[in-house]
Motif scaffolding. Structure first.
Motif, PDB file in Angstrom:
ATOM      1  N   LEU A   1     -74.000  42.003   2.763  1.00  0.00           N
ATOM      2  CA  LEU A   1     -75.276  42.214   2.063  1.00  0.00           C
ATOM      3  C   LEU A   1     -75.026  42.372   0.563  1.00  0.00           C
ATOM      4  N   ARG A   2     -73.910  43.022   0.254  1.00  0.00           N
ATOM      5  CA  ARG A   2     -73.508  43.207  -1.147  1.00  0.00           C
ATOM      6  C   ARG A   2     -73.213  41.835  -1.765  1.00  0.00           C
TER       7      ARG A   2
ATOM      8  N   GLN B   1     -74.380  39.034  -0.898  1.00  0.00           N
ATOM      9  CA  GLN B   1     -75.625  38.254  -1.013  1.00  0.00           C
ATOM     10  C   GLN B   1     -76.460  38.679  -2.219  1.00  0.00           C
ATOM     11  N   GLY B   2     -76.003  39.737  -2.893  1.00  0.00           N
ATOM     12  CA  GLY B   2     -76.724  40.190  -4.084  1.00  0.00           C
ATOM     13  C   GLY B   2     -77.917  41.086  -3.763  1.00  0.00           C
ATOM     14  N   ARG B   3     -77.936  41.639  -2.552  1.00  0.00           N
ATOM     15  CA  ARG B   3     -79.028  42.590  -2.238  1.00  0.00           C
ATOM     16  C   ARG B   3     -78.883  43.832  -3.101  1.00  0.00           C
ATOM     17  N   ALA B   4     -79.981  44.555  -3.289  1.00  0.00           N
ATOM     18  CA  ALA B   4     -79.930  45.792  -4.075  1.00  0.00           C
ATOM     19  C   ALA B   4     -79.840  46.971  -3.119  1.00  0.00           C
TER      20      ALA B   4
ATOM     21  N   SER C   1     -73.822  39.775   9.800  1.00  0.00           N
ATOM     22  CA  SER C   1     -75.162  39.862   9.218  1.00  0.00           C
ATOM     23  C   SER C   1     -75.568  41.275   8.819  1.00  0.00           C
ATOM     24  N   THR C   2     -75.006  42.289   9.464  1.00  0.00           N
ATOM     25  CA  THR C   2     -75.403  43.650   9.110  1.00  0.00           C
ATOM     26  C   THR C   2     -74.282  44.391   8.376  1.00  0.00           C
TER      27      THR C   2
ATOM     28  N   MET D   1     -84.289  48.599   4.455  1.00  0.00           N
ATOM     29  CA  MET D   1     -83.915  47.955   5.730  1.00  0.00           C
ATOM     30  C   MET D   1     -83.624  48.974   6.830  1.00  0.00           C
TER      31      MET D   1
ATOM     32  N   GLU E   1     -82.917  47.925  -1.406  1.00  0.00           N
ATOM     33  CA  GLU E   1     -83.293  47.081  -0.263  1.00  0.00           C
ATOM     34  C   GLU E   1     -82.617  47.566   1.014  1.00  0.00           C
ATOM     35  N   ILE E   2     -81.393  48.029   0.864  1.00  0.00           N
ATOM     36  CA  ILE E   2     -80.653  48.529   2.035  1.00  0.00           C
ATOM     37  C   ILE E   2     -81.387  49.765   2.587  1.00  0.00           C
TER      38      ILE E   2
END
Ligand code: GLU
Length: 292
Positions: free
Chosen positions: A276-277, A279-282, A270-271, A289, A285-286
């Protein structure tokens, strides 16, 4: 364009697992600090532990860091390609009688510690990471025994003789900790670690020895890393002084914790930055977070 005298920062992951949010914090803090100070940002792959380092983790680390928008100088130093540098540093310690061979298995140490605790009725001292201090079993082995075991092909670990080292230093070392623009001199307590291993028997070096040699060879002026390495800095300062290496300024930043307040693990999905990449996060956003 950074000048020759510019500050030098580095991010130095061990490719023993996927990079996670804690690595992102460390990497971004280093890169941002380098940019702010018109300094250099280096990436170093600390892959000396052949039993745990894997090439896929190295490739993935490059992808994660590039995705975060970081740019580092090339070629990247990989510790596994520089074992000779660490061997020379170890030789320098050996030749001054500051490192001695240790033939103990982990179980020998556990047994010796249990015996000492039984005899004294008190707990044996632990190092800052909670491991029992080395009880000194091999510290005073006779030269003849050492020579015959080495001749028989036994490969020892090498330990720093901490008391001797401190006697050579002439006093406890210090380091400079920089936080929020202020610098503080910290009294280091290397004796709390006892006779640390400076060369593991399986790899011929250790994290501590390799990190100080590399920071010096790469001209690193600022070490920015997680708070989990704060106390280890005492060992690094001792080695730097013994080996005549320059002293960087240190910053030990907060750790990114999981929801239960524990340390992030390289095996938790999860981390992991790759997750995260995927999942299409930007990247922004990281940053959010991890509180940047
Ligand atoms: N390779 C170490 C790690 O991944 C960090 C070394 C350092 O920053 O001094 O924990």
């Amino acid at each position: 364009m950074p000048q020759k005298s510019s500050p030098v920062f580095r991010f130095a992951p061990s490719p023993n697992g996927w990079l996670h949010l804690g690595h992102a914090l460390s990497a971004i803090l280093n890169s941002d600090a380098a940019r702010r100070s018109r300094g250099r940002f280096l990436l170093r792959i600390e892959d000396i532990d052949a039993t745990r380092a894997r090439e896929e983790f190295v490739d993935d680390a490059y992808r994660d860091l590039a995705w975060l928008g970081l740019a580092w100088e090339t070629p990247v130093r990989r510790q596994s390609q520089h074992l000779d540098d660490y061997a020379s540093a170890l030789d320098a310690l050996k030749s001054r009688g500051l490192a001695y061979p240790c033939f103990c298995a982990r179980s020998d140490i556990a047994r010796a510690v249990a015996d000492k605790e039984r005899e004294s009725g008190a707990p044996w001292p632990r190092d800052p990471e909670g491991a029992p201090l080395y009880p000194g079993t091999c510290r005073s082995k006779r030269d003849a025994e050492i020579a015959s075991r080495l001749a028989a092909g036994e490969i020892p670990a090498w330990r720093l003789d901490m008391m001797r080292a401190l006697a050579v230093l002439g006093g406890p070392p210090h380091w400079t900790e920089s936080a929020d623009g202020a610098q503080t001199s910290i009294d280091a307590d290397p004796a709390a670690w006892g006779d640390v291993v400076v060369a593991r028997k399986d790899i011929g070096t250790s994290y501590h020895l390799a990190v100080v040699v590399d920071d010096a060879l790469q001209g690193v002026t600022h070490v920015v890393r997680g708070r989990d390495l704060y106390f280890a800095t005492a060992i690094h300062r001792v080695l730097q002084i013994l080996l005549g290496l320059p002293e960087p300024v240190y910053t030990h930043h907060r750790l990114v914790l999981d929801e239960a307040g524990g340390k992030l693990s390289k095996s938790v999905k999860s981390t992991a930055l790759r997750e995260l990449r995927a999942q299409g996060r930007a990247p922004a956003e990281i940053r959010a977070m991890i509180g940047l």
